[in-house]
Write an enzyme that holds these catalytic residues in place. Structure first.
Site, PDB file in Angstrom:
ATOM      1  N   ARG A 107      -9.147   0.560   4.438  1.00 15.13           N
ATOM      2  CA  ARG A 107      -8.834  -0.767   4.425  1.00 15.13           C
ATOM      3  C   ARG A 107     -10.090  -1.884   4.749  1.00 15.13           C
ATOM      4  NH1 ARG A 107      -4.705  -2.841   9.297  1.00 15.13           N
ATOM      5  NH2 ARG A 107      -4.459  -4.996   8.567  1.00 15.13           N
ATOM      6  N   TYR A 134       5.780  -9.436   5.883  1.00 11.70           N
ATOM      7  CA  TYR A 134       5.066  -8.236   5.314  1.00 11.70           C
ATOM      8  C   TYR A 134       5.692  -8.157   3.900  1.00 11.70           C
ATOM      9  CZ  TYR A 134       4.283  -6.853  10.100  1.00 11.70           C
ATOM     10  OH  TYR A 134       3.704  -6.780  11.481  1.00 11.70           O
ATOM     11  N   GLN A 190       0.736  -1.338  -0.125  1.00  5.81           N
ATOM     12  CA  GLN A 190       0.169  -0.060  -0.105  1.00  5.81           C
ATOM     13  C   GLN A 190       1.037   1.321  -0.155  1.00  5.81           C
ATOM     14  OE1 GLN A 190      -3.289   0.067  -0.331  1.00  5.81           O
ATOM     15  NE2 GLN A 190      -3.210  -2.081  -0.604  1.00  5.81           N
TER      16      GLN A 190
END
Length: 334
Positions: free
Chosen positions: A226, A53, A26
């Site tokens: 989100r 991640y 993102q």
């Protein structure tokens, strides 16, 4: 920026820890590096990442951004989740604790981790095997301290006691989910951490964005948010009517105090004297600046009384709610 002791260790960490979960997905590399630089300029010395991640991209970006002043940072990364299809490239076996940590170090382009955090439990591996592997990393200088995230409190207690029995260092950090909408850590995890001298570094102080005040019950979320992106973990946890209703109350109260929900939610976590630091995981520089601005707010006794009354101590916002990732295990029928 204030600095707090991380558990009973000698480390002092900034009260905000920069979380890098969005970096490499993102948040693109350029923006992520800008956020890290802004955090450093603001006095932050604590940064948190993980091997999963964004396929390791977050670690790579983090390592690149802090390389020039590596010694100024307390660098934490987490491991234990699956990083590929290889059945041994996951979990907390000696094999993967050693190999996975080496891979973390390579992506981060550093010789050592200040804190290695075990990201999740691995019930298939004896705890002794994991602890002795971590101890060997500490002995070899590749890891200086270790911590846990998302362990059940009783397992965290066993780990702490086992370290004493084996003559190795106790964990210095626990990363629980803890915010105004989820106070379950208060029931036994926080007392456990105090007993063993483990520093608390909560994640998700904004309840994955619900406590920003940008969502409204019964309304479709912004597609760029989100919730609008249908984040599976958020929809399984924080996206509940009770939480949205409480978030609206927080926003209304914040307006009377001439502040905003982000400030109150952040300060509410930091007001717990058991907390060493709180992980703030921004997607944009503006979001990061919101966390920093929260530190200037004079949190009052009125704030504490009002906000803490919205969810009972030790409870979740929804009575009877159980996180599906952590089901109740205490009843198995014959």
């Amino acid at each position: 920026m204030d600095y707090r002791q991380l558990g009973r260790s000698g480390l002092r960490v900034s009260e905000l820890c920069l979380g890098t979960m969005m970096f490499g997905n993102q948040t693109n590399e350029k923006d992520a590096i800008e956020i890290i630089a802004a955090a450093k300029d603001g006095g932050v010395n604590f940064i948190d990442s993980a091997d999963v991640y964004n396929g390791g991209a977050a670690e790579q970006i983090t390592g690149k951004a802090i390389k020039a002043d590596r010694g100024d940072w307390v660098l934490c990364s987490k491991m234990g989740n699956a990083t590929g299809t290889n059945p041994n490239s996951r979990g907390l076996s000696r094999h993967w604790v050693l190999e996975g940590t080496e891979a973390c170090l390579k992506r981060l382009d550093t010789d050592y981790l200040d804190v290695l955090c075990l990201h999740r439990e691995d019930r298939d591996v004896p705890l002794e095997e994991t602890m002795l592997a971590v101890a060997s990393l500490i002995r070899d200088g590749k890891v200086r301290y270790f911590g846990m995230s998302n362990f059940r409190p009783w397992r965290a207690a066993i780990v702490s006691q086992m370290c004493d029995d084996l003559g190795i260092d106790r964990p210095v950090m626990f990363q629980p989910q803890y915010n105004m909408l989820n106070r379950t850590a208060e029931y036994d995890l926080i007392p456990l951490a105090l007993h063993y001298g483990i520093g608390l570094v909560p994640y998700s102080p904004l309840a994955r964005g619900v406590l920003t005040g940008k969502y409204r019950a019964g309304q479709e979320p912004d597609p760029d948010s989100r919730a609008g992106r249908k984040d599976a973990r958020m929809l399984a946890t924080e996206w509940r009517e009770e939480s949205l209703a409480i978030a609206e109350k927080v926003a209304a109260y914040a307006a009377t105090r001439k502040t905003n929900s982000v400030t109150l939610a952040t300060q509410w976590v930091l007001a717990n004297k058991s907390v060493s630091s709180v992980i703030a995981g921004p997607r944009t520089l503006q979001q990061w600046q919101g966390y920093v601005e929260a530190l200037n707010y004079d949190y009052s006794a009125q704030d504490e009384e009002t906000l803490s009354a919205m969810v009972p101590a030790g409870h979740d916002s929804t009575p009877g709610y159980i996180d599906p990732a952590y089901p109740v295990e205490g009843r198995v029928t014959r």
